[in-house]
Write a protein that holds these residues in place. Structure first.
Motif, short mmCIF file in Angstrom:
data_model
loop_
_atom_site.label_atom_id
_atom_site.label_comp_id
_atom_site.label_asym_id
_atom_site.label_seq_id
_atom_site.Cartn_x
_atom_site.Cartn_y
_atom_site.Cartn_z
N LEU A 108 -37.05 -9.18 -88.16
CA LEU A 108 -36.74 -8.70 -89.04
C LEU A 108 -37.16 -10.45 -90.40
O LEU A 108 -38.33 -10.24 -90.86
CB LEU A 108 -35.61 -8.94 -90.27
CG LEU A 108 -34.59 -7.50 -89.76
CD1 LEU A 108 -33.73 -6.96 -90.44
CD2 LEU A 108 -36.08 -5.85 -90.40
N THR A 109 -37.17 -11.59 -89.53
CA THR A 109 -37.90 -13.08 -89.97
C THR A 109 -39.24 -12.75 -89.76
O THR A 109 -39.91 -13.12 -90.60
CB THR A 109 -36.94 -13.97 -89.42
OG1 THR A 109 -35.69 -14.16 -89.96
CG2 THR A 109 -38.02 -15.34 -90.07
N ALA A 110 -39.43 -12.16 -88.65
CA ALA A 110 -41.35 -12.19 -88.36
C ALA A 110 -41.89 -11.01 -89.13
O ALA A 110 -42.87 -11.87 -89.58
CB ALA A 110 -41.06 -11.43 -86.78
N ALA A 111 -41.31 -10.48 -89.39
CA ALA A 111 -41.94 -9.73 -90.40
C ALA A 111 -42.04 -10.25 -91.70
O ALA A 111 -42.87 -9.91 -92.85
CB ALA A 111 -41.43 -7.73 -90.66
N GLN A 112 -41.03 -11.30 -92.42
CA GLN A 112 -41.21 -11.80 -93.70
C GLN A 112 -42.31 -12.82 -92.85
O GLN A 112 -42.43 -12.71 -94.50
CB GLN A 112 -39.60 -12.78 -94.25
CG GLN A 112 -39.74 -13.66 -94.84
CD GLN A 112 -37.96 -13.72 -95.38
OE1 GLN A 112 -37.85 -14.15 -94.32
NE2 GLN A 112 -37.24 -13.25 -96.20
N GLN A 113 -42.64 -13.26 -91.99
CA GLN A 113 -43.69 -14.09 -92.67
C GLN A 113 -44.62 -13.93 -91.91
O GLN A 113 -45.90 -14.38 -92.95
CB GLN A 113 -43.38 -14.96 -90.62
CG GLN A 113 -42.51 -16.01 -90.71
CD GLN A 113 -41.53 -16.32 -89.33
OE1 GLN A 113 -42.65 -15.80 -88.33
NE2 GLN A 113 -40.69 -17.51 -88.99
N THR A 114 -45.06 -12.17 -92.28
CA THR A 114 -46.26 -11.75 -92.27
C THR A 114 -46.44 -11.11 -93.46
O THR A 114 -47.24 -9.98 -93.52
CB THR A 114 -46.12 -11.17 -89.92
OG1 THR A 114 -45.45 -10.35 -90.75
CG2 THR A 114 -46.32 -11.62 -89.38
N GLY A 115 -45.68 -10.95 -93.85
CA GLY A 115 -45.63 -10.53 -95.77
C GLY A 115 -45.79 -8.91 -95.38
O GLY A 115 -45.60 -7.77 -96.55
N THR A 116 -44.23 -8.10 -94.50
CA THR A 116 -44.53 -6.60 -94.27
C THR A 116 -42.77 -6.18 -94.22
O THR A 116 -42.52 -5.24 -94.09
CB THR A 116 -45.22 -6.25 -92.80
OG1 THR A 116 -44.43 -7.08 -91.91
CG2 THR A 116 -46.11 -6.64 -92.63
N LEU A 117 -42.20 -7.51 -94.42
CA LEU A 117 -40.58 -7.36 -95.04
C LEU A 117 -40.37 -5.99 -95.76
O LEU A 117 -39.72 -5.17 -95.70
CB LEU A 117 -39.86 -8.67 -95.24
CG LEU A 117 -38.05 -8.84 -95.02
CD1 LEU A 117 -37.62 -7.71 -93.82
CD2 LEU A 117 -37.42 -9.92 -95.05
#
Length: 271
Positions: A108-117
């Motif tokens: 989920l952090t990876a998604a947050q970093q790519t703006g897709t969370l």
């Protein structure tokens, strides 16, 4: 979780946050590696008992982790797991449950970093609603006789190209390795983790000299009030920021003298 396990879980979450706040750590890779360790300890009952045995020293257990996993996963993941086994756990399963949660949070952090969370959170919620209203789909995804590859293929047809890669990965891991959880409970847990992650904001604070505890508290409180979220401060020191401070929250950068910013923080706290 209760007692020692709850404290160990809190410490593990804090270590993961500190690691993934660094841009040098690949959060998606870390998630995959933590998921692999989760699967290993779920299968190997004896190993997880050894790694949570209170009669063994924390250092001895950490050494065992490095010996067994050091060449199988990255150094960051191995160090994180080593730190976890140094903690005390109320029961062996709690260590595995925590590893599973950390893997999900790292994804989920990876998604947050790519703006897709935000998309991931919405997709998890909507998929949960679909599963709860479609008994045939639920039966197919929870069928113990069906192979993991068959379930992956089904999920790929349902979600592939329609949802974020993180959503596909999280749901696939849940379906193929439920570890005793119901599908609905697992999806609800993932949705809550996504919401918690979305509500967590990080401020990168660069100052000419280290901030005192009082300064950090005042600045953190001011930023929390300004953005409407609790703020984690990721601190850095750069002597070239002479007499000043630079704060970055997402794409927004706030520049100003340290004295001015802290004075503003005091005003915000008083208002």
């Amino acid at each position: 979780m209760h007692g020692a396990s709850r404290e160990a879980l809190t410490a593990a979450r804090e270590r993961l946050d500190a690691l993934t706040d660094s841009t040098s750590v690949d959060a998606a890779q870390l998630a995959d590696e933590l998921a692999a360790v989760t699967a290993l300890l779920h299968r190997e009952v004896g190993l997880r008992r050894v790694l949570t045995d209170p009669a063994q020293s924390g250092e001895a257990k950490a050494t065992l982790v490095q010996r067994l996993l050091g060449g199988q996963i990255g150094g960051t993941a191995a160090d994180l797991v080593s730190g976890m086994v140094r903690s005390r756990w109320s029961q062996p399963r709690d260590l595995v449950d925590t590893l599973e949660e950390l893997a999900d949070v790292a994804d989920l952090t990876a998604a947050q970093q790519t703006g897709t969370l935000d998309n991931v959170e919405d997709e998890l919620f909507r998929f949960g609603r679909i599963v709860s209203s479609n008994t045939g789909l639920r039966a197919a995804l929870t069928d113990r006789a069906a192979t993991a590859s068959a379930k992956k293929e089904l999920l790929h047809r349902l979600l592939g190209g329609r949802t974020a890669a993180t959503t596909v990965g999280l749901v696939t891991r849940l379906v193929t390795a439920p570890r005793g959880r119901s599908l609905e409970a697992g999806l609800e847990s993932l949705t809550k983790l996504a919401a918690d992650r979305r509500n967590r904001m990080v401020a990168v604070v660069t100052s000419a000299v280290p901030l005192s505890d009082t300064q950090k508290q005042r600045l953190g409180a001011a930023l929390a009030k300004l953005y409407g979220h609790q703020m984690h401060l990721n601190l850095d020191v750069d002597p070239e920021v002479v007499g000043g401070v630079r704060v970055q929250v997402g794409d927004e950068v706030i520049n100003g003298s340290l004295a001015d910013r802290l004075e503003d923080a005091a005003r915000r706290m008083a208002s």
